[in-house]
Design a protein around this motif. Structure first.
Motif, PDB file in Angstrom:
ATOM      1  N   PHE A  60       7.081  -0.730 -17.931  1.00 40.94           N
ATOM      2  CA  PHE A  60       6.607  -0.667 -16.553  1.00 40.94           C
ATOM      3  C   PHE A  60       7.736  -0.180 -15.651  1.00 40.94           C
ATOM      4  N   ALA A  61       7.440   0.776 -14.788  1.00 37.43           N
ATOM      5  CA  ALA A  61       8.413   1.290 -13.825  1.00 37.43           C
ATOM      6  C   ALA A  61       8.211   0.602 -12.487  1.00 37.43           C
ATOM      7  N   LEU A  62       9.284   0.070 -11.923  1.00 38.16           N
ATOM      8  CA  LEU A  62       9.195  -0.599 -10.629  1.00 38.16           C
ATOM      9  C   LEU A  62       8.824   0.395  -9.538  1.00 38.16           C
ATOM     10  N   LEU A  63       7.998  -0.040  -8.601  1.00 32.28           N
ATOM     11  CA  LEU A  63       7.623   0.814  -7.482  1.00 32.28           C
ATOM     12  C   LEU A  63       8.763   0.866  -6.462  1.00 32.28           C
ATOM     13  N   PRO A  64       8.736   1.848  -5.568  1.00 29.47           N
ATOM     14  CA  PRO A  64       9.781   1.949  -4.534  1.00 29.47           C
ATOM     15  C   PRO A  64       9.859   0.666  -3.701  1.00 29.47           C
ATOM     16  N   GLY A  65      11.076   0.267  -3.386  1.00 29.43           N
ATOM     17  CA  GLY A  65      11.273  -0.896  -2.525  1.00 29.43           C
ATOM     18  C   GLY A  65      11.256  -2.233  -3.230  1.00 29.43           C
ATOM     19  N   ILE A  66      11.127  -2.237  -4.556  1.00 28.40           N
ATOM     20  CA  ILE A  66      11.077  -3.493  -5.312  1.00 28.40           C
ATOM     21  C   ILE A  66      12.418  -3.714  -6.018  1.00 28.40           C
ATOM     22  N   GLU A  67      12.960  -4.926  -5.851  1.00 32.26           N
ATOM     23  CA  GLU A  67      14.134  -5.362  -6.610  1.00 32.26           C
ATOM     24  C   GLU A  67      13.683  -6.359  -7.670  1.00 32.26           C
ATOM     25  N   ALA A  68      14.381  -6.384  -8.794  1.00 34.27           N
ATOM     26  CA  ALA A  68      14.023  -7.325  -9.858  1.00 34.27           C
ATOM     27  C   ALA A  68      15.267  -7.721 -10.631  1.00 34.27           C
ATOM     28  N   ALA A  90       0.828  -1.208   0.000  1.00 35.35           N
ATOM     29  CA  ALA A  90       0.000   0.000   0.000  1.00 35.35           C
ATOM     30  C   ALA A  90       0.864   1.259   0.000  1.00 35.35           C
ATOM     31  N   GLN A  91       1.906   1.263   0.830  1.00 33.61           N
ATOM     32  CA  GLN A  91       2.762   2.449   0.921  1.00 33.61           C
ATOM     33  C   GLN A  91       3.459   2.738  -0.404  1.00 33.61           C
ATOM     34  N   ALA A  92       3.894   1.692  -1.120  1.00 31.66           N
ATOM     35  CA  ALA A  92       4.571   1.892  -2.401  1.00 31.66           C
ATOM     36  C   ALA A  92       3.646   2.575  -3.406  1.00 31.66           C
ATOM     37  N   THR A  93       2.394   2.132  -3.473  1.00 37.11           N
ATOM     38  CA  THR A  93       1.435   2.737  -4.397  1.00 37.11           C
ATOM     39  C   THR A  93       1.078   4.156  -3.977  1.00 37.11           C
ATOM     40  N   ILE A  94       0.841   4.344  -2.686  1.00 37.02           N
ATOM     41  CA  ILE A  94       0.500   5.670  -2.178  1.00 37.02           C
ATOM     42  C   ILE A  94       1.612   6.665  -2.497  1.00 37.02           C
ATOM     43  N   SER A  95       2.855   6.239  -2.293  1.00 34.19           N
ATOM     44  CA  SER A  95       3.997   7.114  -2.560  1.00 34.19           C
ATOM     45  C   SER A  95       4.145   7.414  -4.046  1.00 34.19           C
ATOM     46  N   HIS A  96       4.057   6.378  -4.878  1.00 40.31           N
ATOM     47  CA  HIS A  96       4.275   6.554  -6.314  1.00 40.31           C
ATOM     48  C   HIS A  96       3.210   7.437  -6.948  1.00 40.31           C
ATOM     49  N   LEU A  97       1.963   7.254  -6.528  1.00 39.54           N
ATOM     50  CA  LEU A  97       0.856   8.012  -7.119  1.00 39.54           C
ATOM     51  C   LEU A  97       0.526   9.284  -6.341  1.00 39.54           C
ATOM     52  N   GLN A  98       1.225   9.494  -5.221  1.00 40.38           N
ATOM     53  CA  GLN A  98       1.021  10.675  -4.380  1.00 40.38           C
ATOM     54  C   GLN A  98      -0.441  10.807  -3.946  1.00 40.38           C
ATOM     55  N   LEU A  99      -1.003   9.689  -3.504  1.00 39.82           N
ATOM     56  CA  LEU A  99      -2.381   9.684  -3.027  1.00 39.82           C
ATOM     57  C   LEU A  99      -2.482  10.458  -1.718  1.00 39.82           C
ATOM     58  N   GLN A 100      -3.667  11.053  -1.489  1.00 41.53           N
ATOM     59  CA  GLN A 100      -3.899  11.858  -0.296  1.00 41.53           C
ATOM     60  C   GLN A 100      -5.092  11.314   0.480  1.00 41.53           C
ATOM     61  N   ALA A 101      -5.117  11.606   1.764  1.00 38.09           N
ATOM     62  CA  ALA A 101      -6.214  11.141   2.614  1.00 38.09           C
ATOM     63  C   ALA A 101      -7.553  11.730   2.187  1.00 38.09           C
ATOM     64  N   THR A 102      -7.521  12.849   1.479  1.00 44.39           N
ATOM     65  CA  THR A 102      -8.766  13.475   1.027  1.00 44.39           C
ATOM     66  C   THR A 102      -9.306  12.866  -0.260  1.00 44.39           C
TER      67      THR A 102
END
Length: 370
Positions: free
Chosen positions: A217-225, A78-90
């Motif tokens: 495809f761009a890897l999300l933060p914290g992912i190794e491949a 969840a944190q990786a997606t929230i960070s990458h897409l800059q999601l907000q609580a609103t």
């Protein structure tokens, strides 16, 4: 990541559910559909602090199996997606894919973790169009490509309402070239996801619209491949508990953190010594596909070629002239030896519960041997 406990209500179809009541385990007898039950049950478990959750794989590439995700894995995803897409609580999260599978379940986790308002609608027909028609302020939504196509086809007048939407993510199936073109009319960012149940939903995204649509495809933060000897992707991160996950997805690196997906190794067809990536060939075919029938490519045994490439179409048989017209089109747009040799028509494809086509099971409906 700490859980935000300030979300007062989950709106589930026509029901308003106080999250405090879910946290306390109150019964909700109105939850009668499979979607409503799965949504309520998961939210109850999450809000009471459960540390592990069992989930079923979709079965699109093999026999469905049950695996377990830890709470920490899900929060990392969840944190990786929230960070990458800059999601907000609103941002309001629209949940309209099955919550019994990882895509829908992780939409709930992202919203609960960040504190987003949640609107969950039955995943049938055109839920995005229904939400837009009801003037729901959508901040973030996950869809399967078919749902996006339904919205574009049947409710295009509501597309301007997406201008303030943070992001739409599409997953669970390939995105056709026709859909990619149509997405240029969508005023908010739309992304295609790459991932699987074993990686706790997506681990990479590619932008489909806007000024610079992406093929990689761009890897999300914290992912190794990394790649194995077959050029198949291996994945590691907090979402896999630090363990390498082996895939059958053949890719090529574009940069150190992005890759182009070529197809599944187990769907490569060897026809006369030529290796054909079926999904890549299908993407070419979709450019000249002028009908609404679904299709996929498959390799059938052939004494001379080893395997011969056929195009399997959902629906009633076409007139011979139409078949020949399309076969001629394929020869023009596909690389040499990559065009299918014949059509096979099947009234209804076999699908997984999430709507993915089961290729081998579909072919079993015919007398064709594979």
């Amino acid at each position: 990541m700490a859980i935000n406990s300030d979300i007062p209500v989950l709106r589930l179809n026509q029901h308003q559910i106080p999250l405090d009541a879910l946290r306390l385990g109150s019964p909700f007898p109105f939850a009668t559909t499979a979607f409503e039950k799965a949504t309520v049950d998961f939210c109850k478990g999450w809000l009471r602090g459960d540390t592990s959750f069992s989930i079923q794989t979709s079965g699109s590439t093999g026999t469905p199996k049950e695996i377990t995700h830890t709470r920490m894995q899900m929060l990392a995803s969840a944190q990786a997606t929230i960070s990458h897409l800059q999601l907000q609580a609103t941002d309001t999260a629209l949940v309209c894919i099955p919550t019994s599978f990882v895509g829908g379940r992780m939409m709930l986790v992202r919203a609960l973790a960040l504190g987003m308002p949640i609107i969950a609608l039955e995943p049938k027909g055109n839920p995005l169009g229904r939400a837009l028609a009801a003037k729901v302020p959508i901040g973030f939504v996950a869809l399967v490509p078919l749902q996006m196509e339904q919205c574009l086809e049947h409710t295009p007048e509501f597309l301007p309402k997406l201008a303030s939407t943070r992001a739409i993510i599409l997953g669970g199936a390939p995105v056709s070239s026709q859909l990619e073109k149509a997405l240029m009319a969508v005023p908010c960012p739309v992304y295609h996801t790459y991932g699987m149940t074993e990686t706790v939903s997506h681990i990479a995204l590619r932008r489909l619209n806007g000024p610079g649509p992406e093929k990689a495809f761009a890897l999300l933060p914290g992912i190794e491949a990394e790649l194995d000897e077959r050029n198949c992707l291996r994945i590691k991160g907090e979402v896999t508990q630090g363990q390498w996950i082996q895939t059958n997805d053949v890719v090529s690196w574009k940069t150190e953190r992005s890759f182009v997906w070529l197809g599944r190794a187990d769907l490569v067809i060897n026809s006369g010594g030529v290796k054909i990536f079926t999904e890549s060939a299908e993407a070419h075919i979709s450019k000249v596909w002028k009908t609404t029938e679904r299709f996929f490519l498959f390799g059938l045994p052939d004494n001379q070629l080893g395997e011969r490439l056929v195009l399997v179409v959902e629906g009633l048989p076409w007139p011979l002239a139409k078949q020949e017209e399309y076969l001629a089109r394929f020869v023009k747009i596909l690389p040499k030896y990559h065009a299918p040799k014949e059509f096979i028509f099947i009234p209804n494809f076999k699908e997984t519960p999430t709507g993915k086509i089961q290729r081998k099971a579909t072919l079993n409906l015919t007398d064709k041997k594979h």
